[in-house]
Write an enzyme that holds these catalytic residues in place. Structure first.
Site, PDB file in Angstrom:
ATOM      1  N   ARG A  21       0.961  -1.221   0.201  1.00  0.00           N
ATOM      2  CA  ARG A  21      -0.241  -0.073   0.051  1.00  0.00           C
ATOM      3  C   ARG A  21       0.878   1.330   0.162  1.00  0.00           C
ATOM      4  O   ARG A  21       0.402   2.325   0.352  1.00  0.00           O
ATOM      5  CB  ARG A  21      -0.965   0.008   1.230  1.00  0.00           C
ATOM      6  CG  ARG A  21      -1.932  -1.137   1.114  1.00  0.00           C
ATOM      7  CD  ARG A  21      -3.044  -1.086   2.479  1.00  0.00           C
ATOM      8  NE  ARG A  21      -2.172  -1.627   3.439  1.00  0.00           N
ATOM      9  CZ  ARG A  21      -1.902  -2.942   3.936  1.00  0.00           C
ATOM     10  NH1 ARG A  21      -2.338  -3.798   3.119  1.00  0.00           N
ATOM     11  NH2 ARG A  21      -1.176  -3.226   4.974  1.00  0.00           N
ATOM     12  N   GLY A  72       2.369   2.253  -3.128  1.00  0.00           N
ATOM     13  CA  GLY A  72       2.411   2.487  -4.582  1.00  0.00           C
ATOM     14  C   GLY A  72       3.554   1.620  -5.373  1.00  0.00           C
ATOM     15  O   GLY A  72       3.706   2.209  -6.563  1.00  0.00           O
ATOM     16  N   TYR A 125      -4.854  -7.573 -11.182  1.00  0.00           N
ATOM     17  CA  TYR A 125      -4.418  -6.841 -12.328  1.00  0.00           C
ATOM     18  C   TYR A 125      -5.624  -6.102 -13.145  1.00  0.00           C
ATOM     19  O   TYR A 125      -5.344  -5.597 -14.106  1.00  0.00           O
ATOM     20  CB  TYR A 125      -3.729  -7.800 -13.314  1.00  0.00           C
ATOM     21  CG  TYR A 125      -2.452  -8.199 -12.283  1.00  0.00           C
ATOM     22  CD1 TYR A 125      -1.247  -7.487 -12.722  1.00  0.00           C
ATOM     23  CD2 TYR A 125      -2.388  -9.432 -12.017  1.00  0.00           C
ATOM     24  CE1 TYR A 125      -0.106  -7.959 -12.193  1.00  0.00           C
ATOM     25  CE2 TYR A 125      -1.063  -9.748 -11.206  1.00  0.00           C
ATOM     26  CZ  TYR A 125       0.048  -8.968 -11.327  1.00  0.00           C
ATOM     27  OH  TYR A 125       1.238  -9.236 -10.643  1.00  0.00           O
ATOM     28  N   PHE A 150       4.809 -18.727 -17.211  1.00  0.00           N
ATOM     29  CA  PHE A 150       5.953 -18.160 -17.292  1.00  0.00           C
ATOM     30  C   PHE A 150       6.077 -17.227 -15.905  1.00  0.00           C
ATOM     31  O   PHE A 150       6.532 -16.309 -15.837  1.00  0.00           O
ATOM     32  CB  PHE A 150       5.945 -17.605 -18.382  1.00  0.00           C
ATOM     33  CG  PHE A 150       4.848 -16.588 -19.155  1.00  0.00           C
ATOM     34  CD1 PHE A 150       4.758 -15.199 -18.391  1.00  0.00           C
ATOM     35  CD2 PHE A 150       3.845 -17.069 -19.542  1.00  0.00           C
ATOM     36  CE1 PHE A 150       3.704 -14.487 -18.738  1.00  0.00           C
ATOM     37  CE2 PHE A 150       2.422 -16.234 -19.917  1.00  0.00           C
ATOM     38  CZ  PHE A 150       2.681 -14.899 -19.437  1.00  0.00           C
TER      39      PHE A 150
END
Length: 409
Positions: A90, A92, A123, A409
């Protein structure tokens, strides 16, 4: 805290990699695995965040080519090795790395970024959409039987040391890559990944075994697997764990699946991360006893909307204007007109009235043809602004075969 995001130096790799391992639980990898990932690391595409002398964040990318609908191989950044130290949440750190990384991907001229997420929730805020799924199974081979297609008995199977037949197996894999969206063309060095066999990954099973399928002296398929002997009061209860299986035609694939089902002293075949439309599911006598489970796999991010949509073809003619939102990569914001068919496509900026409104995340999810724009609309994530546009685009974006990522990967 001032986040010092910088390109990884080779001298810092050990510290960088240790930070990554710690973020994923701290269990040390084998020397073989560590050496391979060191060799595959693209240093000029790897980022670290330092707080003073301490590495507190990692992120990397591989230079891949991924199959898109139509069979072309599109350049894509394979985002990998992303971690943030638990002491620096948290603050950044992740956002700073994602910002730097996507700017770099754009500068390199890659229209796509792809990744496999340790946690799917992370994401989406950076514009990645879940574009492919995979299916795992635990098949009760004591009760499930296969009905194989004609020609299966004409396939010759033989055991071989995995390393001895690697080139032949890689040739089969390479022939299959253009046939399914989401598959990765393996660059030199990546063939070593399929031979990794650390004892820590076996869970008591055998070392990696390999059987190749041949016809008229040509290798037409292969499977790599492990066997774990187990015994109970009623006798044997061994487990076959299929690591991978590929074949050039239905008979070759069926012969390999039948072989796995019939291994002596076993009663279960386990698979994971297989295509959701794989043919074996239509050969089994009882799909309920195969215990299918589906999970997310490849996440896709359109870094350059126009170039990405032009890189693939479309199953049916399409002429649609997208109103795209993309707060993290604002160069994608606005209206894009896509016109295309099975021969090619053009996608350019336009001032015309929009037909569909969505974020870049939804475009990423639908990009490989495995997620329907209509399904996303049913979830409220795509808005139809011109009647009929949703059906037109949904049909055009679809893929004949389900997209699939063959390995991580």
């Amino acid at each position: 805290m001032t986040t010092d995001v910088r390109v990884l130096r080779q001298a810092d790799w050990d510290e960088w990699y240790e930070n990554l391992i710690r973020a994923f639980g701290g269990v040390a990898e084998s020397s073989e695995e560590r050496e391979l990932w060191n060799a595959l690391t693209e240093y000029d595409r790897s980022l670290g965040v330092w707080d003073g002398a301490d590495c507190v964040g990692t992120a990397g990318a591989f230079s891949f080519r991924v199959t898109v609908p139509g069979g072309a191989a599109a350049p894509a950044a394979g985002v990998t090795m992303v971690s943030v130290a638990a002491t620096h949440r948290r603050r950044g750190v992740l956002t700073a790395m994602m910002r730097r990384q996507l700017d770099d991907v754009r500068a390199r001229g890659e229209a796509l970024a792809v990744l496999v997420a340790s946690e799917p929730v992370i994401y989406g805020r950076f514009g990645y959409g879940i574009a492919t799924s995979s299916v795992g199974a635990e098949i009760d081979t004591a009760r499930v039987r296969l009905s194989v297609p004609p020609g299966t008995d004409g396939v010759r199977l033989r055991y071989a040391a995995p390393a001895d037949v690697l080139d032949a197996c890689e040739s089969v894999y390479a022939r299959l890559v253009p046939q399914r969206p989401g598959m990765l063309a393996r660059r030199p060095g990546w063939e070593r990944l399929v031979l990794l066999d650390p004892e820590s990954e076996r869970s008591g099973a055998s070392p990696l075994q390999c059987v190749v399928a041949e016809r008229d002296g040509e290798t037409v398929g292969y499977t790599r697997f492990r066997v774990k002997p187990e015994w109970g009061p009623a006798g044997h209860n061994g487990v076959v764990t299929m690591v991978d299986l590929e074949g050039l035609d239905p008979a070759a694939r069926a012969a390999l699946w039948r072989f796995l089902f019939d291994i002596d002293l076993t009663s279960t075949v386990r698979t994971r991360a297989r295509p959701v439309d794989e043919g074996w599911q239509y050969l089994v006598s009882d799909i309920r006893r195969c215990q299918l489970r589906v999970k997310d796999s490849l996440h896709v991010r359109l870094v350059e909307v126009g170039a990405a949509l032009e890189a693939r073809t479309y199953q049916a003619p399409v002429d649609v204007v997208f109103e795209v939102e993309d707060a993290f990569c604002p160069w994608n914001e606005g209206r894009w007109r896509l016109t295309g068919d099975a021969k090619g496509a053009v996608c350019v900026r336009t001032e015309d009235a929009p037909d569909l409104a969505l974020t870049v995340r939804e475009l990423g999810a639908a990009y490989l043809g495995g997620v329907s724009l209509a399904s996303l609309a049913a979830a409220g994530r795509v808005r139809e602004l011109r009647q009929g546009a949703l059906a037109e685009a949904s049909v055009a974006f679809a893929s004949v075969v389900a997209p699939w990522l063959p390995h991580g990967f």
